[in-house]
Design an enzyme around this catalytic site. Structure first.
Site, PDB file in Angstrom:
ATOM      1  N   HIS A  14       0.838  -1.203   0.000  1.00  0.00           N
ATOM      2  CA  HIS A  14       0.000   0.000   0.000  1.00  0.00           C
ATOM      3  C   HIS A  14       0.877   1.259   0.000  1.00  0.00           C
ATOM      4  O   HIS A  14       0.593   2.221  -0.713  1.00  0.00           O
ATOM      5  CB  HIS A  14      -0.883   0.035   1.238  1.00  0.00           C
ATOM      6  CG  HIS A  14      -1.820  -1.131   1.384  1.00  0.00           C
ATOM      7  ND1 HIS A  14      -1.622  -2.124   2.307  1.00  0.00           N
ATOM      8  CD2 HIS A  14      -2.951  -1.464   0.718  1.00  0.00           C
ATOM      9  CE1 HIS A  14      -2.602  -3.007   2.233  1.00  0.00           C
ATOM     10  NE2 HIS A  14      -3.420  -2.647   1.265  1.00  0.00           N
TER      11      HIS A  14
ATOM     12  N   VAL B 228       4.551  -5.494  -4.637  1.00  0.00           N
ATOM     13  CA  VAL B 228       5.641  -5.423  -3.657  1.00  0.00           C
ATOM     14  C   VAL B 228       5.685  -6.762  -2.929  1.00  0.00           C
ATOM     15  O   VAL B 228       4.647  -7.274  -2.483  1.00  0.00           O
ATOM     16  CB  VAL B 228       5.427  -4.263  -2.677  1.00  0.00           C
ATOM     17  CG1 VAL B 228       6.529  -4.239  -1.629  1.00  0.00           C
ATOM     18  CG2 VAL B 228       5.389  -2.940  -3.436  1.00  0.00           C
TER      19      VAL B 228
ATOM     20  N   SER C 278      -2.493  -8.023   3.242  1.00  0.00           N
ATOM     21  CA  SER C 278      -3.003  -7.828   4.609  1.00  0.00           C
ATOM     22  C   SER C 278      -3.331  -9.166   5.242  1.00  0.00           C
ATOM     23  O   SER C 278      -3.343  -9.294   6.461  1.00  0.00           O
ATOM     24  CB  SER C 278      -4.259  -6.963   4.574  1.00  0.00           C
ATOM     25  OG  SER C 278      -3.987  -5.745   3.931  1.00  0.00           O
TER      26      SER C 278
ATOM     27  N   MET D  15       3.161  -9.199  -0.769  1.00  0.00           N
ATOM     28  CA  MET D  15       2.639  -8.655   0.493  1.00  0.00           C
ATOM     29  C   MET D  15       1.122  -8.593   0.426  1.00  0.00           C
ATOM     30  O   MET D  15       0.542  -8.260  -0.609  1.00  0.00           O
ATOM     31  CB  MET D  15       3.203  -7.265   0.737  1.00  0.00           C
ATOM     32  CG  MET D  15       4.652  -7.314   1.108  1.00  0.00           C
ATOM     33  SD  MET D  15       5.164  -5.724   1.761  1.00  0.00           S
ATOM     34  CE  MET D  15       6.884  -6.090   2.036  1.00  0.00           C
TER      35      MET D  15
ATOM     36  N   GLY E 245      -3.006  -1.783  -7.132  1.00  0.00           N
ATOM     37  CA  GLY E 245      -1.894  -2.716  -7.181  1.00  0.00           C
ATOM     38  C   GLY E 245      -2.142  -3.842  -8.179  1.00  0.00           C
ATOM     39  O   GLY E 245      -3.252  -4.361  -8.286  1.00  0.00           O
TER      40      GLY E 245
ATOM     41  N   GLN F 169     -18.031  -6.398  -0.891  1.00  0.00           N
ATOM     42  CA  GLN F 169     -17.165  -7.286  -1.673  1.00  0.00           C
ATOM     43  C   GLN F 169     -16.835  -8.578  -0.933  1.00  0.00           C
ATOM     44  O   GLN F 169     -15.999  -9.348  -1.386  1.00  0.00           O
ATOM     45  CB  GLN F 169     -15.901  -6.541  -2.117  1.00  0.00           C
ATOM     46  CG  GLN F 169     -14.943  -6.170  -1.017  1.00  0.00           C
ATOM     47  CD  GLN F 169     -13.851  -5.228  -1.530  1.00  0.00           C
ATOM     48  OE1 GLN F 169     -14.111  -4.070  -1.849  1.00  0.00           O
ATOM     49  NE2 GLN F 169     -12.623  -5.719  -1.626  1.00  0.00           N
TER      50      GLN F 169
ATOM     51  N   ASP G 176      -3.710  -7.396  -7.412  1.00  0.00           N
ATOM     52  CA  ASP G 176      -5.109  -7.713  -7.706  1.00  0.00           C
ATOM     53  C   ASP G 176      -5.351  -7.381  -9.174  1.00  0.00           C
ATOM     54  O   ASP G 176      -6.085  -6.451  -9.511  1.00  0.00           O
ATOM     55  CB  ASP G 176      -6.016  -6.929  -6.772  1.00  0.00           C
ATOM     56  CG  ASP G 176      -5.735  -7.278  -5.325  1.00  0.00           C
ATOM     57  OD1 ASP G 176      -6.151  -8.360  -4.900  1.00  0.00           O
ATOM     58  OD2 ASP G 176      -5.037  -6.509  -4.640  1.00  0.00           O
TER      59      ASP G 176
HETATM   60  P1  AMP Z   1      -6.527  -3.903  -0.218  1.00  0.00           P
HETATM   61  O1  AMP Z   1      -6.340  -3.099   1.024  1.00  0.00           O
HETATM   62  O2  AMP Z   1      -6.080  -5.314  -0.076  1.00  0.00           O
HETATM   63  O3  AMP Z   1      -7.880  -3.728  -0.819  1.00  0.00           O
HETATM   64  O4  AMP Z   1      -5.522  -3.272  -1.269  1.00  0.00           O
HETATM   65  C1  AMP Z   1      -5.565  -1.910  -1.608  1.00  0.00           C
HETATM   66  C2  AMP Z   1      -4.711  -1.666  -2.814  1.00  0.00           C
HETATM   67  O5  AMP Z   1      -3.368  -2.012  -2.520  1.00  0.00           O
HETATM   68  C3  AMP Z   1      -5.141  -2.514  -4.011  1.00  0.00           C
HETATM   69  O6  AMP Z   1      -5.052  -1.719  -5.178  1.00  0.00           O
HETATM   70  C4  AMP Z   1      -4.141  -3.614  -3.995  1.00  0.00           C
HETATM   71  O7  AMP Z   1      -3.924  -4.187  -5.263  1.00  0.00           O
HETATM   72  C5  AMP Z   1      -2.891  -2.895  -3.513  1.00  0.00           C
HETATM   73  N1  AMP Z   1      -1.940  -3.849  -2.968  1.00  0.00           N
HETATM   74  C6  AMP Z   1      -2.163  -4.780  -2.002  1.00  0.00           C
HETATM   75  N2  AMP Z   1      -1.068  -5.530  -1.812  1.00  0.00           N
HETATM   76  C7  AMP Z   1      -0.116  -5.080  -2.668  1.00  0.00           C
HETATM   77  C8  AMP Z   1       1.228  -5.444  -2.953  1.00  0.00           C
HETATM   78  N3  AMP Z   1       1.843  -6.446  -2.326  1.00  0.00           N
HETATM   79  N4  AMP Z   1       1.889  -4.738  -3.903  1.00  0.00           N
HETATM   80  C9  AMP Z   1       1.280  -3.724  -4.550  1.00  0.00           C
HETATM   81  N5  AMP Z   1       0.025  -3.334  -4.334  1.00  0.00           N
HETATM   82  C10 AMP Z   1      -0.687  -3.986  -3.395  1.00  0.00           C
END
Ligand code: AMP
Length: 435
Positions: free
Chosen positions: A185, A324, A334, A332, A295, A209, A298
């Site tokens: 993030h 990342v 959550s 990475m 990211g 979702q 996804d």
């Molecule tokens: P999330 O909080 O999981 O919904 O992710 C929020 C944003 O962070 C989304 O656009 C994800 O694709 C991006 N994201 C999550 N993990 C990574 C990662 N390891 N590398 C790059 N972007 C990430």
């Protein structure tokens, strides 16, 4: 009617060339400017440089002005005096300079525009400004320390902040997240910081979702940590609404999604992408960003959102940011905190399997079946991993490859489960030659 006179305060500084002469020259320039009166100047003091490369000590002070010029006109006068004193402004900050004129405050005005923020956002942090301000009787108590990042929980507050920025000529970068933030993030926020004038991070665990049996209730929530990460990565505003703010009673509209949402995550999690598209459309509507940051981890989500932006005409750029990874290659996420130490070690198999397929492809393997078999074999050699899906899709659109098509611009996507209750981990890797 004579124009209104406003009290304005200016920071004066120089650490290059004949420092005192540059500052005195600027004060003479101000006195000669119609509509500007210099009422008082503080003592000029030697100070240590703050930030930037090694450089000489500064001479600093402040001036109290009365002016009939509007704030941006006064700023233009200052920039012109800096230029005349030999200062060249480039993208790099905190470089040595022959003259620094900072507009610190202008009456009681509070504005936040692309090139001028008042009161100066770092006014209270800088001893080389606060000491001379006190010397001239400036009441520091009337300046509120800016909240960084500002946290808002209401749709209206987000809308108003973004509207002000739009009116001030700012571009806005939006980073939607569900919190439990990590370096992945942070990379999005830093990218937004580098490209946009203002950066908004949203933190919202979006119930739309999640299916009823999924991990909505136990999704990690680490808000205080998230705020520190947002601040360090350069966010200006964090929007963290309650569910009832986003979906109040009577909320009924949903965004339908199409081919991009079929199969893969869309197959495993029916309704997931409609929920994602709905919340992201609402965030776009509230903040009207210039660029949205997502990211590649996804990847199917990015494809769905590109389609959303095109189809519904949201005037913004979708920026897809690289995955990342942890040092062992694990993407990475959550959800990685759910893994037991043993599963955490085992989970690195996903990236190893994708990398093995990419290497085989680079070495000349063109058969989709054989590339998939190779990756499948690697994953099945890890007893802790239960493969859910492994597919090759078009590298950009993420749509299925035509049957029998040569694997040229493809992306391999995988989901596997680890442990019990199962932790679902996603990963993907491009097999395109230039990836
Ligand atoms: P999330 O909080 O999981 O919904 O992710 C929020 C944003 O962070 C989304 O656009 C994800 O694709 C991006 N994201 C999550 N993990 C990574 C990662 N390891 N590398 C790059 N972007 C990430």
């Amino acid at each position: 009617m004579s124009p209104q006179r406003t009290e304005a305060w200016l920071g004066l500084g120089s650490n290059l060339l004949d420092r005192e002469a540059r500052i005195r020259g600027a004060l003479a320039g101000l006195r000669a400017t119609p509509g500007v009166e210099v009422l008082a100047t503080s003592t000029l003091r030697e100070t240590e440089p703050v930030g930037g490369p090694p450089q000489g000590r500064y001479l600093n002070g402040v001036a109290r002005l009365a002016t009939t010029l509007p704030p941006h006109a006064l700023l233009a006068v200052c920039l012109e005096l800096e230029r005349a004193a030999g200062r060249v402004r480039g993208p790099e900050r905190n470089l040595p300079r022959p003259l620094d004129l900072d507009l610190l405050s202008y009456g009681d005005l509070e504005i936040d525009t692309k090139d001028l923020v008042l009161p100066h956002p770092r006014l209270l942090e800088r001893e080389f400004v606060t000491t001379p301000l006190r010397e001239l009787g400036f009441d520091l108590a009337r300046v509120r320390a800016p909240e960084r990042p500002r946290v808002v929980r209401r749709n209206r507050e987000l809308q108003e902040a973004c509207t002000r920025w739009h009116h001030g000529g700012c571009t806005i970068g939006l980073v939607p997240t569900m919190g439990a933030l990590h370096e992945g993030h942070a990379s999005l926020v830093r990218q937004a910081r580098a490209e946009c004038d203002r950066v908004v991070v949203t933190i919202f665990v979006n119930p739309l979702q999640f299916a009823p049996h999924e991990d909505l209730a136990r999704y990690p929530r680490t808000f205080p940590h998230d705020l520190v990460l947002c601040r360090d990565a350069g966010a200006d505003l964090v929007f963290a609404p309650e569910v009832a703010e986003m979906y109040p009673a009577g909320f009924a509209s949903k965004v339908a999604v199409g081919a991009e949402a079929e199969g893969l995550e869309g197959g495993a999690r029916p309704g997931h992408f409609s929920g994602v598209a709905t919340v992201v459309a609402k965030l776009f509507a509230l903040s009207r960003p210039t660029v949205g940051y997502f990211g590649r981890k996804d990847a199917q989500q990015v494809a769905v959102l590109r389609r959303l932006v095109t189809d519904l005409g949201f005037p913004l750029v979708v920026r897809e940011c690289p995955i990342v990874r942890e040092p062992d290659g694990l993407a990475m996420s959550s959800r990685n905190v759910y893994l037991t130490p043993e599963d955490r070690v085992a989970a690195a198999v996903l990236h190893r399997a994708l990398s093995a397929a990419a290497a085989a492809h680079r070495a000349g393997e063109g058969s989709a079946e054989r590339l998939l078999a190779l990756a499948r074999e690697r994953i099945s050699a890890e007893p802790r991993a239960t493969l859910e899906y492994l597919e090759l899709r078009d590298d950009v659109t993420l749509l299925p490859l035509p049957r029998g098509a040569a694997v040229e611009r493809a992306r391999m996507l995988v989901v596997a489960r680890f442990g019990s209750p199962a932790v679902r981990l996603l990963d993907n890797l491009s097999l395109a030659p230039d990836a």
